[in-house]
Design an enzyme around this catalytic site. Structure first.
Site, short mmCIF file in Angstrom:
data_model
loop_
_atom_site.label_atom_id
_atom_site.label_comp_id
_atom_site.label_asym_id
_atom_site.label_seq_id
_atom_site.Cartn_x
_atom_site.Cartn_y
_atom_site.Cartn_z
N LYS A 12 0.89 -0.97 0.08
CA LYS A 12 0.26 -0.33 -0.08
C LYS A 12 0.59 1.05 -0.10
CE LYS A 12 -3.16 -2.67 2.30
NZ LYS A 12 -4.36 -2.58 3.15
N HIS A 96 -8.37 -3.37 -6.44
CA HIS A 96 -8.28 -3.20 -4.72
C HIS A 96 -9.04 -2.68 -4.07
CE1 HIS A 96 -6.97 -3.31 -0.03
NE2 HIS A 96 -6.56 -4.62 -1.01
N GLU A 168 -11.14 -10.83 -1.42
CA GLU A 168 -10.61 -9.88 -0.25
C GLU A 168 -12.11 -9.34 0.74
OE1 GLU A 168 -6.87 -8.85 -0.24
OE2 GLU A 168 -7.12 -7.03 -1.22
N SER A 213 -6.60 -9.96 6.11
CA SER A 213 -6.31 -10.04 7.44
C SER A 213 -5.07 -11.60 7.75
CB SER A 213 -7.29 -10.03 9.32
OG SER A 213 -7.29 -8.66 9.00
C1 PEP Z 1 -5.58 -6.24 1.60
O1 PEP Z 1 -4.68 -4.65 1.77
O2 PEP Z 1 -5.11 -7.18 0.43
C2 PEP Z 1 -5.55 -6.85 2.87
C3 PEP Z 1 -5.94 -7.92 2.54
O3 PEP Z 1 -4.70 -6.21 3.68
P1 PEP Z 1 -4.83 -7.08 5.40
O4 PEP Z 1 -3.15 -8.92 5.30
O5 PEP Z 1 -3.78 -5.67 5.67
O6 PEP Z 1 -5.83 -7.15 5.53
#
Ligand code: PEP
Length: 252
Positions: A12, A96, A168, A213
């Site tokens: 990010k 994303h 996601e 996560s």
């Molecule tokens: C992401 O932003 O693709 C993501 C899965 O973030 P996190 O692992 O911090 O939840």
């Protein structure tokens, strides 16, 4: 069909060039010799070139976090697929949820970016996922199904050999909440069924990643799902030891 596990880190808007180099140097040592997992890091645009140079010849590949669909022109602030190839990077994250939420990304622009990436020889990592209120109102399959169909519309089976899909759930990103292995597997199986319907047998070889996560402690149970082939990792990709732990636990 056996699919090689795929673990990608999305940095990010984090890490200066110096910090990114430090991270990737540590990571290189921590994952040296692991050749049964595809390992990808996704730095910011300003850090891509330095990181790409640093991982050259190693088992780590590099991904951008976005790409524009035009080759060049009056698109202030954007980067084209050809420019990314020049660095060179191999992958690009597209669609994303943060792009969708804060920067007006739609299924249509996801589709345009994905086609442009493929045409330039980049491998897209196309992200889909439902909001919490969509899950709570029973709309997960509808929302994720539509994002998958529209995001990948017009691609060929050959394109899909170079495409990765990331599921996601938005409510699980950066929140510490994770979809249960069964919740994740159910959506992954649905996505693969859509890929089969759209592209035929190649669906069996497409890697479908889970994101939200993910950490070393929950990687193995998530990846036990028959259609879960890896992870797209945000927070836990920012520390070499944490990311290496996920990679180690993703090995079959
Ligand atoms: C992401 O932003 O693709 C993501 C899965 O973030 P996190 O692992 O911090 O939840």
């Amino acid at each position: 069909m056996a699919r090689t596990p795929f673990i990608a880190g999305n940095w990010k808007m984090n890490k200066t060039v110096a910090e990114g180099l430090e991270l990737v140097r540590e990571l290189k040592q921590a994952v040296a010799g692991i050749n049964d997992v595809d390992i990808v890091v996704g730095p910011t645009f300003t850090t891509l070139a330095a990181v790409a140079e640093e991982v050259k010849g190693s088992n780590i590949s590099v991904s951008a976090q976005n790409v524009h669909w035009e080759a060049n022109g009056a698109y202030t602030g954007e980067i084209s697929a050809g420019m990314l190839k020049e660095i060179p990077v191999e992958y690009v994250i597209i669609g994303h949820s943060e792009r969708r939420q804060y920067f007006g990304e739609t299924d249509e622009t996801v589709n345009k970016r994905t086609k442009a990436a493929l045409a330039a020889g980049l491998k897209p990592i196309v992200c889909v996922g439902e909001l919490l209120e969509e899950r709570e109102s029973g709309k997960t399959d509808e929302v994720v199904g539509q994002q998958t169909r529209q995001g990948l519309a017009g691609l060929s089976a050959a394109d899909m050999e170079n495409t990765v899909v990331a599921y996601e759930p938005v409510w699980a990103i950066g929140t510490g909440l994770t979809a249960s292995p069964q919740q994740a597997q159910d959506v992954h199986a649905m996505i693969r069924a859509i890929l089969r319907e759209m592209f035929g047998q190649v669906a069996d070889s497409v890697r479908i990643l889970y994101g939200g996560s993910v950490k070393a402690a929950n990687t193995a149970e998530l990846m036990a799902g028959a259609d879960i082939d890896g992870a797209l990792v945000g927070g836990a990709s920012l520390k070499a030891a944490d990311f290496a732990g996920i990679i180690t636990n993703a090995r079959g």
